[in-house]
Design a protein around this motif. Structure first.
Motif, PDB file in Angstrom:
ATOM      1  N   ILE A  76       5.343  -6.153   6.885  1.00  0.00           N
ATOM      2  CA  ILE A  76       5.217  -6.341   5.285  1.00  0.00           C
ATOM      3  C   ILE A  76       3.686  -5.457   5.152  1.00  0.00           C
ATOM      4  CG2 ILE A  76       5.027  -7.972   3.554  1.00  0.00           C
ATOM      5  CD1 ILE A  76       7.521  -8.490   4.947  1.00  0.00           C
ATOM      6  N   THR A  77       2.935  -5.801   5.889  1.00  0.00           N
ATOM      7  CA  THR A  77       1.477  -5.469   5.903  1.00  0.00           C
ATOM      8  C   THR A  77       1.504  -3.826   5.778  1.00  0.00           C
ATOM      9  OG1 THR A  77       0.694  -7.058   6.999  1.00  0.00           O
ATOM     10  CG2 THR A  77      -0.723  -5.323   6.669  1.00  0.00           C
ATOM     11  N   LYS A  78       2.454  -3.203   6.662  1.00  0.00           N
ATOM     12  CA  LYS A  78       2.855  -1.637   6.690  1.00  0.00           C
ATOM     13  C   LYS A  78       3.547  -1.348   5.267  1.00  0.00           C
ATOM     14  CE  LYS A  78       4.173   2.151   8.834  1.00  0.00           C
ATOM     15  NZ  LYS A  78       4.791   2.790   7.906  1.00  0.00           N
ATOM     16  N   ALA A  79       4.405  -1.892   4.939  1.00  0.00           N
ATOM     17  CA  ALA A  79       4.764  -1.657   3.580  1.00  0.00           C
ATOM     18  C   ALA A  79       3.605  -1.728   2.361  1.00  0.00           C
ATOM     19  CB  ALA A  79       5.979  -2.713   3.263  1.00  0.00           C
ATOM     20  N   LEU A  80       2.645  -2.604   2.551  1.00  0.00           N
ATOM     21  CA  LEU A  80       1.920  -2.723   1.433  1.00  0.00           C
ATOM     22  C   LEU A  80       0.919  -1.347   1.569  1.00  0.00           C
ATOM     23  CD1 LEU A  80       0.262  -4.462  -0.576  1.00  0.00           C
ATOM     24  CD2 LEU A  80      -0.993  -5.146   1.473  1.00  0.00           C
ATOM     25  N   VAL A  81       0.607  -1.124   2.652  1.00  0.00           N
ATOM     26  CA  VAL A  81      -0.463   0.298   2.968  1.00  0.00           C
ATOM     27  C   VAL A  81       0.408   1.396   2.328  1.00  0.00           C
ATOM     28  CG1 VAL A  81      -1.307   1.575   4.770  1.00  0.00           C
ATOM     29  CG2 VAL A  81      -1.708  -0.678   4.632  1.00  0.00           C
ATOM     30  N   ASP A  82       1.697   1.576   2.712  1.00  0.00           N
ATOM     31  CA  ASP A  82       2.545   2.777   2.251  1.00  0.00           C
ATOM     32  C   ASP A  82       2.513   2.659   0.777  1.00  0.00           C
ATOM     33  OD1 ASP A  82       3.326   3.377   4.833  1.00  0.00           O
ATOM     34  OD2 ASP A  82       5.294   3.154   4.992  1.00  0.00           O
ATOM     35  N   LEU A  83       2.858   1.408  -0.013  1.00  0.00           N
ATOM     36  CA  LEU A  83       2.778   1.523  -1.432  1.00  0.00           C
ATOM     37  C   LEU A  83       1.445   2.040  -1.855  1.00  0.00           C
ATOM     38  CD1 LEU A  83       4.235  -2.009  -2.194  1.00  0.00           C
ATOM     39  CD2 LEU A  83       5.376   0.134  -2.866  1.00  0.00           C
ATOM     40  N   ALA A  84       0.374   1.590  -1.266  1.00  0.00           N
ATOM     41  CA  ALA A  84      -1.028   1.781  -1.715  1.00  0.00           C
ATOM     42  C   ALA A  84      -1.293   3.336  -1.713  1.00  0.00           C
ATOM     43  CB  ALA A  84      -1.986   0.961  -1.068  1.00  0.00           C
ATOM     44  N   LYS A  85      -0.725   3.847  -0.693  1.00  0.00           N
ATOM     45  CA  LYS A  85      -0.824   5.253  -0.372  1.00  0.00           C
ATOM     46  C   LYS A  85       0.327   6.191  -1.049  1.00  0.00           C
ATOM     47  CE  LYS A  85      -2.781   5.347   4.280  1.00  0.00           C
ATOM     48  NZ  LYS A  85      -2.247   5.573   5.757  1.00  0.00           N
ATOM     49  N   ASP A  86       1.061   5.400  -1.750  1.00  0.00           N
ATOM     50  CA  ASP A  86       2.281   5.911  -2.460  1.00  0.00           C
ATOM     51  C   ASP A  86       3.267   6.943  -1.623  1.00  0.00           C
ATOM     52  OD1 ASP A  86       3.427   5.891  -4.636  1.00  0.00           O
ATOM     53  OD2 ASP A  86       2.582   7.672  -5.765  1.00  0.00           O
ATOM     54  N   GLU A  87       3.276   6.335  -0.359  1.00  0.00           N
ATOM     55  CA  GLU A  87       4.117   7.085   0.618  1.00  0.00           C
ATOM     56  C   GLU A  87       5.574   6.258   0.800  1.00  0.00           C
ATOM     57  OE1 GLU A  87       2.106   7.366   4.148  1.00  0.00           O
ATOM     58  OE2 GLU A  87       0.831   8.546   3.402  1.00  0.00           O
ATOM     59  N   VAL A  88       6.059   5.550  -0.322  1.00  0.00           N
ATOM     60  CA  VAL A  88       7.358   4.770  -0.022  1.00  0.00           C
ATOM     61  C   VAL A  88       8.506   5.684   0.046  1.00  0.00           C
ATOM     62  CG1 VAL A  88       8.725   3.296  -1.325  1.00  0.00           C
ATOM     63  CG2 VAL A  88       6.385   2.773  -1.266  1.00  0.00           C
ATOM     64  N   ILE A  89       9.173   5.681   0.733  1.00  0.00           N
ATOM     65  CA  ILE A  89      10.523   6.239   1.182  1.00  0.00           C
ATOM     66  C   ILE A  89      11.341   6.220   0.032  1.00  0.00           C
ATOM     67  CG2 ILE A  89      11.668   7.386   2.827  1.00  0.00           C
ATOM     68  CD1 ILE A  89      10.343   4.530   4.214  1.00  0.00           C
ATOM     69  N   LEU A 118       5.107  -0.309 -10.112  1.00  0.00           N
ATOM     70  CA  LEU A 118       4.612  -0.928  -8.784  1.00  0.00           C
ATOM     71  C   LEU A 118       5.645  -1.636  -8.273  1.00  0.00           C
ATOM     72  CD1 LEU A 118       2.790  -0.447  -6.284  1.00  0.00           C
ATOM     73  CD2 LEU A 118       1.681  -2.303  -7.169  1.00  0.00           C
ATOM     74  N   SER A 119       5.916  -2.715  -9.376  1.00  0.00           N
ATOM     75  CA  SER A 119       6.831  -3.796  -9.008  1.00  0.00           C
ATOM     76  C   SER A 119       8.208  -3.383  -8.823  1.00  0.00           C
ATOM     77  CB  SER A 119       6.527  -4.791 -10.077  1.00  0.00           C
ATOM     78  OG  SER A 119       7.676  -5.707 -10.332  1.00  0.00           O
ATOM     79  N   GLU A 120       8.575  -2.259  -9.717  1.00  0.00           N
ATOM     80  CA  GLU A 120       9.962  -1.597  -9.439  1.00  0.00           C
ATOM     81  C   GLU A 120      10.090  -1.175  -7.850  1.00  0.00           C
ATOM     82  OE1 GLU A 120      10.861   0.577 -12.638  1.00  0.00           O
ATOM     83  OE2 GLU A 120      11.036  -0.873 -14.138  1.00  0.00           O
ATOM     84  N   LYS A 121       9.171  -0.464  -7.717  1.00  0.00           N
ATOM     85  CA  LYS A 121       9.047   0.124  -6.196  1.00  0.00           C
ATOM     86  C   LYS A 121       9.023  -1.146  -5.306  1.00  0.00           C
ATOM     87  CE  LYS A 121       6.646   4.421  -6.899  1.00  0.00           C
ATOM     88  NZ  LYS A 121       6.034   5.180  -6.513  1.00  0.00           N
ATOM     89  N   VAL A 122       8.452  -1.806  -5.426  1.00  0.00           N
ATOM     90  CA  VAL A 122       8.528  -3.166  -4.274  1.00  0.00           C
ATOM     91  C   VAL A 122       9.820  -3.610  -4.240  1.00  0.00           C
ATOM     92  CG1 VAL A 122       7.860  -5.672  -3.816  1.00  0.00           C
ATOM     93  CG2 VAL A 122       5.788  -3.716  -4.623  1.00  0.00           C
TER      94      VAL A 122
END
Ligand code: ADP
Length: 217
Positions: free
Chosen positions: A204-217, A74-78
């Motif tokens: 930033i909140t949107k990015a957090l939600v995307d990470l939780a949903k595993d929808e990171v581009i 997760l940290s690598e993704k962030v």
């Protein structure tokens, strides 16, 4: 002890991880054999485990366990998220605009931070909600006060560029206790900064939600 996995795995994916952990490097075919399944059935699971960073695949060698915990992955993704993917459109006012006009713009555009620019679109300052409220406390005529008098001005503006990491922007928002940063690039003459975007706590909140949903581009 292994950290809690943030990405939830299915029972079959957990089984695959265990097999690779104790037998890797191992081919997809061999994993399938051990689970009495076909290689085709396993393909999506192997793809998920590889994309999530738990497994790595080497051509002609097979799959091996990366040893990364869920939080490392997760940290690598962030640390790969950049401003570019999350920035919003900036709302700017001219330095000659009145405080009254700035208040109207803030309402109409539904933003909490305005950027002040000169006639060449170079960044001069920032206006927050409280800057405008503060100017409205007295009995002054808000139509006659230019925003340039009350704004936070250059060079005291915290800025970022589209290629900056979102996590660095988040740290700046916290350190400086502000809500937004202008996304800038050098102006053509090179002396100033042109505002090309806006990045706020909401982005930033949107990015957090995307990470939780595993929808990171
Ligand atoms: P508010 O004042 O409405 O709580 P902020 O926390 O964003 O909103 O702003 C606090 C102060 O910091 C304001 O005076 C504002 O002008 C200033 N400010 C806001 N954003 C920036 C920035 N990116 N760089 C420098 N100063 C800023």
């Amino acid at each position: 002890m292994e950290a809690v996995r943030i990405i939830e795995l299915t029972i079959r994916q957990e089984q695959i991880l265990d097999i690779v952990k104790s037998n890797g490097p191992i081919t997809g075919e061999q994993i399938a054999e051990r689970l009495s399944l076909t290689r085709a059935t396993l393909r999506p699971d192997l793809a998920i485990l590889t994309m999530a960073g738990f497994l790595d695949a080497r051509p002609r060698v097979g799959y091996f366990y990366t040893g990364k915990t869920g939080s490392q992955v997760l940290s690598e993704k962030v640390k790969k998220l950049t401003v570019h993917h999350y920035q919003s459109i900036p709302v700017v006012v001219n330095e000659a605009s009145s405080v009254y006009d700035a208040i109207v713009t803030m309402f109409l555009e539904d933003v909490g931070t305005l950027f002040v620019v000169d006639s060449k679109s170079s960044l001069l300052g920032v206006l927050s909600r409280k800057d405008l409220l503060r100017a409205s406390i007295g009995k002054q005529d808000l139509e006659s006060i230019p925003v340039s008098i009350i704004m936070t001005r250059m060079p005291n503006i915290t800025m970022c560029t589209k290629d900056d990491l979102l996590i660095d922007v988040a740290e700046k928002l916290i350190d400086k206790q502000i809500d937004a940063l202008p996304v800038v690039r050098n102006t053509e003459e090179g002396s100033g900064f042109e505002v090309v975007g806006r990045i706020t706590k909401t982005n930033i909140t949107k990015a957090l939600v995307d990470l939780a949903k595993d929808e990171v581009i």
